[in-house]
Design a protein around this motif. Structure first.
Motif, PDB file in Angstrom:
ATOM      1  N   GLY A   1    -102.968 -39.010 -42.150  1.00 12.37           N
ATOM      2  CA  GLY A   1    -103.268 -39.741 -43.376  1.00 12.37           C
ATOM      3  C   GLY A   1    -104.457 -39.176 -44.124  1.00 12.37           C
ATOM      4  O   GLY A   1    -104.674 -37.964 -44.170  1.00 12.37           O
ATOM      5  N   THR A   2    -105.252 -40.080 -44.706  1.00 12.38           N
ATOM      6  CA  THR A   2    -106.367 -39.632 -45.544  1.00 12.38           C
ATOM      7  C   THR A   2    -107.527 -39.048 -44.750  1.00 12.38           C
ATOM      8  O   THR A   2    -108.481 -38.563 -45.352  1.00 12.38           O
ATOM      9  CB  THR A   2    -106.901 -40.810 -46.397  1.00 12.38           C
ATOM     10  OG1 THR A   2    -107.201 -41.914 -45.542  1.00 12.38           O
ATOM     11  CG2 THR A   2    -105.882 -41.239 -47.429  1.00 12.38           C
ATOM     12  N   ASP A   3    -107.449 -39.047 -43.432  1.00 14.06           N
ATOM     13  CA  ASP A   3    -108.521 -38.431 -42.662  1.00 14.06           C
ATOM     14  C   ASP A   3    -108.638 -36.935 -42.967  1.00 14.06           C
ATOM     15  O   ASP A   3    -109.748 -36.412 -43.118  1.00 14.06           O
ATOM     16  CB  ASP A   3    -108.298 -38.627 -41.156  1.00 14.06           C
ATOM     17  CG  ASP A   3    -108.676 -40.022 -40.706  1.00 14.06           C
ATOM     18  OD1 ASP A   3    -108.723 -40.917 -41.566  1.00 14.06           O
ATOM     19  OD2 ASP A   3    -108.928 -40.215 -39.507  1.00 14.06           O
ATOM     20  N   THR A   4    -107.480 -36.250 -43.048  1.00 17.36           N
ATOM     21  CA  THR A   4    -107.529 -34.807 -43.302  1.00 17.36           C
ATOM     22  C   THR A   4    -106.446 -34.302 -44.247  1.00 17.36           C
ATOM     23  O   THR A   4    -106.542 -33.178 -44.734  1.00 17.36           O
ATOM     24  CB  THR A   4    -107.392 -34.017 -41.980  1.00 17.36           C
ATOM     25  OG1 THR A   4    -106.191 -34.417 -41.304  1.00 17.36           O
ATOM     26  CG2 THR A   4    -108.589 -34.246 -41.077  1.00 17.36           C
ATOM     27  N   CYS A   5    -105.393 -35.073 -44.515  1.00 18.05           N
ATOM     28  CA  CYS A   5    -104.237 -34.556 -45.246  1.00 18.05           C
ATOM     29  C   CYS A   5    -104.398 -34.685 -46.757  1.00 18.05           C
ATOM     30  O   CYS A   5    -104.808 -35.738 -47.257  1.00 18.05           O
ATOM     31  CB  CYS A   5    -102.960 -35.282 -44.804  1.00 18.05           C
ATOM     32  SG  CYS A   5    -101.477 -34.725 -45.662  1.00 18.05           S
ATOM     33  N   ASN A   6    -104.023 -33.614 -47.477  1.00 22.15           N
ATOM     34  CA  ASN A   6    -104.084 -33.617 -48.939  1.00 22.15           C
ATOM     35  C   ASN A   6    -103.222 -34.697 -49.569  1.00 22.15           C
ATOM     36  O   ASN A   6    -103.535 -35.206 -50.647  1.00 22.15           O
ATOM     37  CB  ASN A   6    -103.607 -32.254 -49.469  1.00 22.15           C
ATOM     38  CG  ASN A   6    -104.747 -31.252 -49.598  1.00 22.15           C
ATOM     39  OD1 ASN A   6    -105.865 -31.634 -49.897  1.00 22.15           O
ATOM     40  ND2 ASN A   6    -104.460 -29.994 -49.368  1.00 22.15           N
ATOM     41  N   LEU A   7    -102.120 -35.030 -48.924  1.00 24.40           N
ATOM     42  CA  LEU A   7    -101.155 -35.942 -49.522  1.00 24.40           C
ATOM     43  C   LEU A   7    -101.394 -37.408 -49.170  1.00 24.40           C
ATOM     44  O   LEU A   7    -100.716 -38.286 -49.686  1.00 24.40           O
ATOM     45  CB  LEU A   7     -99.731 -35.547 -49.116  1.00 24.40           C
ATOM     46  CG  LEU A   7     -99.231 -34.217 -49.682  1.00 24.40           C
ATOM     47  CD1 LEU A   7     -97.849 -33.911 -49.137  1.00 24.40           C
ATOM     48  CD2 LEU A   7     -99.199 -34.231 -51.197  1.00 24.40           C
ATOM     49  N   GLY A   8    -102.314 -37.675 -48.256  1.00 18.26           N
ATOM     50  CA  GLY A   8    -102.550 -39.043 -47.826  1.00 18.26           C
ATOM     51  C   GLY A   8    -102.985 -39.930 -48.982  1.00 18.26           C
ATOM     52  O   GLY A   8    -103.850 -39.564 -49.773  1.00 18.26           O
ATOM     53  N   ILE A   9    -102.386 -41.120 -49.054  1.00 20.77           N
ATOM     54  CA  ILE A   9    -102.751 -42.081 -50.100  1.00 20.77           C
ATOM     55  C   ILE A   9    -103.677 -43.153 -49.535  1.00 20.77           C
ATOM     56  O   ILE A   9    -104.684 -43.503 -50.135  1.00 20.77           O
ATOM     57  CB  ILE A   9    -101.494 -42.729 -50.712  1.00 20.77           C
ATOM     58  CG1 ILE A   9    -100.611 -41.651 -51.345  1.00 20.77           C
ATOM     59  CG2 ILE A   9    -101.873 -43.786 -51.753  1.00 20.77           C
ATOM     60  CD1 ILE A   9     -99.278 -42.164 -51.839  1.00 20.77           C
ATOM     61  N   SER A  10    -103.314 -43.684 -48.362  1.00 18.94           N
ATOM     62  CA  SER A  10    -104.185 -44.662 -47.716  1.00 18.94           C
ATOM     63  C   SER A  10    -104.300 -44.336 -46.234  1.00 18.94           C
ATOM     64  O   SER A  10    -103.545 -43.537 -45.691  1.00 18.94           O
ATOM     65  CB  SER A  10    -103.662 -46.089 -47.928  1.00 18.94           C
ATOM     66  OG  SER A  10    -102.383 -46.253 -47.356  1.00 18.94           O
ATOM     67  N   ASN A  11    -105.278 -44.962 -45.598  1.00 23.82           N
ATOM     68  CA  ASN A  11    -105.598 -44.644 -44.212  1.00 23.82           C
ATOM     69  C   ASN A  11    -104.473 -45.062 -43.270  1.00 23.82           C
ATOM     70  O   ASN A  11    -103.870 -46.130 -43.428  1.00 23.82           O
ATOM     71  CB  ASN A  11    -106.900 -45.361 -43.810  1.00 23.82           C
ATOM     72  CG  ASN A  11    -107.341 -45.008 -42.412  1.00 23.82           C
ATOM     73  OD1 ASN A  11    -106.774 -45.483 -41.443  1.00 23.82           O
ATOM     74  ND2 ASN A  11    -108.341 -44.152 -42.310  1.00 23.82           N
ATOM     75  N   SER A  12    -104.179 -44.220 -42.298  1.00 26.25           N
ATOM     76  CA  SER A  12    -103.165 -44.569 -41.306  1.00 26.25           C
ATOM     77  C   SER A  12    -103.724 -44.572 -39.890  1.00 26.25           C
ATOM     78  O   SER A  12    -103.255 -45.335 -39.045  1.00 26.25           O
ATOM     79  CB  SER A  12    -101.974 -43.606 -41.397  1.00 26.25           C
ATOM     80  OG  SER A  12    -102.386 -42.263 -41.343  1.00 26.25           O
ATOM     81  N   MET A  13    -104.740 -43.746 -39.612  1.00 27.12           N
ATOM     82  CA  MET A  13    -105.269 -43.646 -38.244  1.00 27.12           C
ATOM     83  C   MET A  13    -105.942 -44.954 -37.805  1.00 27.12           C
ATOM     84  O   MET A  13    -105.639 -45.498 -36.740  1.00 27.12           O
ATOM     85  CB  MET A  13    -106.267 -42.489 -38.152  1.00 27.12           C
ATOM     86  CG  MET A  13    -105.690 -41.136 -38.513  1.00 27.12           C
ATOM     87  SD  MET A  13    -104.782 -40.362 -37.173  1.00 27.12           S
ATOM     88  CE  MET A  13    -106.097 -39.435 -36.384  1.00 27.12           C
TER      89      MET A  13
ATOM     90  N   ALA B   1    -106.850 -40.229 -54.231  1.00 23.69           N
ATOM     91  CA  ALA B   1    -107.329 -38.850 -54.368  1.00 23.69           C
ATOM     92  C   ALA B   1    -106.320 -37.933 -53.688  1.00 23.69           C
ATOM     93  O   ALA B   1    -106.545 -37.398 -52.614  1.00 23.69           O
ATOM     94  CB  ALA B   1    -108.715 -38.694 -53.725  1.00 23.69           C
ATOM     95  N   ILE B   2    -105.184 -37.771 -54.338  1.00 15.75           N
ATOM     96  CA  ILE B   2    -104.103 -36.999 -53.745  1.00 15.75           C
ATOM     97  C   ILE B   2    -104.215 -35.554 -54.196  1.00 15.75           C
ATOM     98  O   ILE B   2    -104.294 -35.262 -55.377  1.00 15.75           O
ATOM     99  CB  ILE B   2    -102.731 -37.557 -54.163  1.00 15.75           C
ATOM    100  CG1 ILE B   2    -102.649 -39.051 -53.830  1.00 15.75           C
ATOM    101  CG2 ILE B   2    -101.608 -36.804 -53.473  1.00 15.75           C
ATOM    102  CD1 ILE B   2    -101.438 -39.724 -54.418  1.00 15.75           C
ATOM    103  N   GLY B   3    -104.247 -34.646 -53.246  1.00 16.72           N
ATOM    104  CA  GLY B   3    -104.281 -33.228 -53.560  1.00 16.72           C
ATOM    105  C   GLY B   3    -102.880 -32.661 -53.678  1.00 16.72           C
ATOM    106  O   GLY B   3    -101.891 -33.378 -53.731  1.00 16.72           O
ATOM    107  N   VAL B   4    -102.813 -31.355 -53.736  1.00 18.20           N
ATOM    108  CA  VAL B   4    -101.522 -30.666 -53.795  1.00 18.20           C
ATOM    109  C   VAL B   4    -101.030 -30.443 -52.377  1.00 18.20           C
ATOM    110  O   VAL B   4    -101.726 -29.862 -51.561  1.00 18.20           O
ATOM    111  CB  VAL B   4    -101.654 -29.318 -54.528  1.00 18.20           C
ATOM    112  CG1 VAL B   4    -100.321 -28.583 -54.525  1.00 18.20           C
ATOM    113  CG2 VAL B   4    -102.135 -29.546 -55.954  1.00 18.20           C
TER     114      VAL B   4
END
Length: 701
Positions: free
Chosen positions: A408-420, A570-573
């Motif tokens: 999720g948003t911990d490290t992934c560019n595409l994460g939208i909300s936290n999953s861990m 904050a979604i990256g590519v």
């Protein structure tokens, strides 16, 4: 960075790593376009993180198999180059994070010393070939699928037909009809079958084609009820060849195999697959059934008496995490790993704790855990105590309490909300409020940080994926709730239904509402999905509708799980696959580079490889000239068609009485012989020279 050049025994691997080092240098000096370099590094397991300036490195472990020595080496690598953590993935890989780009060749070289690769762990390639983790010891299996998964991995690694596809390609091998490798969500899924002919056992596979999750799930089609074991690699090659030629390349959201099948129809796709068979490198491929031998079981030892540290917990652990193997007298032991993370210090302690009691082979599981093999019954108390000391003896493996999640948003560019953090919170709810459900292996909870389903929410009984909502003029973290997915068996699966979207902080309330209703209204011995079907989708929408009410929001609901600051998307590519290169000069350079590969393959008597490299030469060169006219076709087939329209039919380029279609598609009308490889290579060289001359003439205008 010079040491790996003399330490590696495999010259092909060494060349690969030296090439990556040179390409990094060229990229830093501005000699390689950013998107071309991205494609290259992704195919070598190097993936840009959410955090700028650092990389995630994915380590490719075919069917999740890793030895003690390899796990220790990966831990050492993570300490030296990354963040001292190992992340287990749903595709049976290990990922390490926060790696400097410049250090990746050196890191890769050190891993290869212990037969561990990064090659094609990411990018538009054949990804890690997965299998049921219990393959080889599964009491339900008809035969061990591990050698077949290994053969497919080895055959397509560095294979020219799958280095620059329009999108990734995923393959799985389930060990039995229980389908624990999820054949129905793969581009190709294999389920072992046996039949008897003239009193002899014949091995084969049921073949599932065109499945996938993501934002638009598709369940795979049954294309063979029984495909002989010698045909699985030729068949896979034909499928990949068709996908490479006809698959979408511009719109990555429509580029998976499932979309190609939807576009042209299953019947036409299978016709094209059959047409491609003549060009295959092999028409039959005998699998070495002994290529993946069973690890040596621990010797007979009189273990000393040991006191169980927590008898009640041992009882739960033994009931949920241990099973008797098909090899009588031995047990498989599952380890539940919270959010799939193992700190390197814990990984070393784990190897010390388990090595006296189990075989030297660990399998990574699709739900981000570990499987140990060949434990004797008298060793189980020792294993439990050792695992307990490390915090790795939680009961409820693969139960409601074992939540699968992506980073999720911990490290992934595409994460939208936290999953861990959400995963941990949901597990806490189950352990503290639904302790009886740690025995329930029917219900699976899975979370992804976005709709792309890396956490496999699309096949969950209870699934969540990251999203966002707007309320009070602000954006708040949310989750899409899905229900009713899962395995039916023997290739049949269910994609979960989207029910409603709720603020992320209310995911725990959703879980309580669903589990409470299930416990109150389920019939005796009724499976969750039978209960879901009986109640109906609208029933659950009405059940969860009050939880989705945004008029009762509290301030803390604008802050995501595991965060202190107010939520902002904050979604990256995404880098799950490479991006199309549209630079004319780059494409002509690529065509010349690929011609060099074709020539080298021909000189090495690898005629099928030479032919496919020559095919790629034609494609790159033709695409370059088409871009000069502003024509950007999204498929290889489109490039072939448009080149005839734009250049051959207009007389701008003459091809000795042939159309471009006739010239290039000789590839699927000829056996991959030396004679044809030589002819095709010469034609590719002539075509590149023609394209270069045309390009130079255009520049002069």
């Amino acid at each position: 960075m010079q040491s790996f050049r003399t330490e590696l025994e495999n010259p092909v691997v060494e060349k690969d790593i030296i090439d990556l080092e040179q390409k990094i240098r060229d990229f830093r000096e501005g000699k390689i376009h950013d998107e071309k370099f991205k494609s290259l590094r992704l195919a070598r397991g190097v993936y840009g993180q959410r955090q700028p300036g650092v990389q995630m490195v994915r380590i490719k472990l075919p069917f999740g198999k890793v030895t003690f020595k390899q796990l220790l080496k990966i831990a050492d690598i993570s300490d030296e180059y990354a963040s001292s953590n190992l992340h287990l993935t749903t595709r049976q890989d290990i990922q390490i994070h926060y790696v400097s780009l410049e250090r990746t060749p050196e890191l890769w070289a050190k891993l290869e010393q212990d037969d561990v690769t990064l090659r094609e762990a990411c990018g538009n390639t054949v990804r890690n070939v997965t299998s049921s983790p219990a393959s080889g010891i599964d009491p339900q299996e008809v035969f061990d699928v591990s050698p077949y998964a290994h053969a497919v991995f080895a055959f397509f690694l560095r294979n020219p037909i799958c280095q620059e596809m329009g999108r990734k390609f995923k393959i799985s091998f389930s060990s039995s009809e229980a389908d624990t490798a999820f054949s129905f969500i793969h581009d190709l899924g294999f389920i072992p079958k046996v039949k008897f002919e003239n009193g002899q056992e014949v091995r084969g596979f049921k073949v599932m084609l065109g499945g996938g999750l993501g934002a638009q799930p598709a369940l795979a089609h049954v294309v063979h009820e029984f495909l002989h074991e010698d045909q699985i690699i030729p068949y896979t090659e034909s499928v990949i060849r068709v996908f490479d030629r006809y698959g979408e390349r511009n719109n990555r959201n429509k580029a998976r195999l499932k979309f190609l099948i939807q576009k042209i129809g299953l019947e036409e796709f299978l016709r094209l697959v059959d047409e491609e068979r003549i060009a295959n490198k092999v028409k039959s491929y005998k699998i070495d059934r002994d290529a993946v031998p069973q690890p040596e079981a621990p010797g007979v030892v009189k273990y000393p008496e040991v006191e169980i540290t927590n008898p009640a917990r041992y009882k739960h652990w033994r009931a949920t995490n241990v099973f008797e193997q098909k090899q009588k007298g031995f047990f498989g032991v599952y380890i539940k790993v919270e959010v799939g993370d193992i700190p390197t210090a814990q990984a070393r302690q784990l190897v010390d704790a388990i090595s006296p009691y189990v075989a030297d082979e660990i399998r990574i599981t699709q739900n981000q855990g570990l499987l140990l093999k060949f434990a004797r019954e008298e060793a189980l108390p020792h294993l439990f105590n050792g695992l307990s000391a490390l915090g790795l003896a939680a009961p409820g493996f693969d139960s409601v309490a074992d939540v699968t999640t992506c980073p999720g948003t911990d490290t992934c560019n595409l994460g939208i909300s936290n999953s861990m953090t959400l995963s941990k919170v949901l597990e806490d709810v189950v352990y503290s409020e639904y302790e009886d459900l740690i025995y329930n292996r029917d219900i699976k909870i899975k979370i992804s940080g976005c709709m792309n389903s890396c956490g496999q929410h699309g096949l969950a009984h209870i699934g969540f994926h990251g999203s966002s909502l707007k309320a009070q003029g602000k954006v708040l973290p949310s989750v899409q709730v899905l229900l009713g997915g899962g395995i039916v068996g023997d290739g049949i699966g269910r994609a979960a239904d989207k029910i409603t979207k709720v603020p992320a902080k209310r995911a725990t309330t959703v879980l309580r509402a669903v589990l409470n209703d299930y416990q109150a209204n389920t019939n005796d011995n009724e499976l969750f999905n039978d209960y879901y079907d009986r109640q109906g989708k609208d029933y659950f929408y009405q059940l969860l509708k009050p939880i989705a009410d945004l008029t009762t929001l509290q301030d803390d609901e604008f802050v995501d799980w595991g965060h202190e600051e107010t939520f902002a998307t904050a979604i990256g590519v995404g880098e799950c696959a490479g991006v199309v290169i549209d630079l004319v000069a780059t494409l002509i350079f690529e065509a010349e580079e690929k011609f060099g590969w074709a020539r080298q393959a021909f000189d090495d008597n690898r005629f099928a490889d030479s032919i496919y490299h020559s095919y790629s030469v034609f494609i790159s060169a033709a695409k370059a000239l088409l871009l000069d006219k502003g024509v950007n076709s999204s498929t290889h087939a489109g490039i072939i068609r448009e080149f005839d329209v734009q250049y051959v039919a207009t007389g701008e380029i003459e091809l000795s009485g042939s159309t471009f279609d006739e010239l290039i598609l000789q590839i699927n009308k000829n056996e991959p012989s030396e004679q044809f490889a030589a002819q095709y290579l010469q034609q590719a060289e002539s075509f590149v020279q023609t394209v270069k001359a045309k390009r130079e003439a255009l520049i002069q205008l």
